[in-house]
Design an enzyme around this catalytic site. Structure first.
Site, mmCIF file in Angstrom:
data_model
loop_
_atom_site.group_PDB
_atom_site.id
_atom_site.type_symbol
_atom_site.label_atom_id
_atom_site.label_comp_id
_atom_site.label_asym_id
_atom_site.label_seq_id
_atom_site.Cartn_x
_atom_site.Cartn_y
_atom_site.Cartn_z
ATOM 1 C CB VAL A 144 9.533 32.219 -14.509
ATOM 2 C CG1 VAL A 144 10.866 31.399 -14.965
ATOM 3 C CG2 VAL A 144 9.474 32.027 -12.965
ATOM 4 C CB SER A 145 5.401 34.936 -16.550
ATOM 5 O OG SER A 145 6.062 35.653 -17.662
#
Length: 148
Positions: free
Chosen positions: A8-9
């Site tokens: 995930v970012s």
């Protein structure tokens, strides 16, 4: 051996859905990280996985944009895996790099992933420009004490 990769970012995002999907398809080891996918910088877990994977292994992601958001990075990853004899697949997209159609579909998805990233950057720049014009955007806070 079937390896999973989840990303995930940002730190505030949750990996649970990706981890569950990767376990469901039989990934024995899952590497995970919370970092941007726009470049290969700071992708320590991915780099460990790419280095460790051996001929006959499979790397599984839930979606290709979890692996890379740049066409260049994705093509480099796929090329490296192909040379090592490692298969790449996705749980949500019909990707199987051991087939011609899978490689073609992978390239098309890479184009859209990079396009989406570029659109997001353009929208952000437009928003910042408008906020500056209205005097609402001051930039980030100083990271040092100006008086010192």
């Amino acid at each position: 051996m079937k390896y999973g990769y989840a990303r995930v970012s940002s730190k505030g995002q949750d990996l649970t859905i990706q981890l569950e999907a990767l376990k469901k398809v039989g990934c024995e080891t899952i590497r995970q990280e919370k970092t941007s996918g726009t470049s290969m910088k700071n992708r320590d877990e991915l780099n460990v996985l790419l280095e460790f994977a051996r001929k006959g292994d499979e790397i599984v992601v839930t979606r290709i944009d979890r692996l890379a958001r740049s066409i260049r990075d994705l093509q480099n990853i796929v090329h490296m895996l192909d040379k090592k004899g490692v298969k790449l697949s996705s749980t949500e997209q019909n990707i199987d790099t051991s087939t011609s159609s899978g490689k073609c579909f992978l390239d098309m998805l890479a184009v859209f992933a990079e396009f989406e990233t570029n659109l997001r950057a353009e929208r952000q720049a437009e928003g910042i420009k408008k906020a500056k014009e209205q005097g609402k955007y001051k930039g980030r806070r100083a990271s040092i004490d100006v008086d010192k």
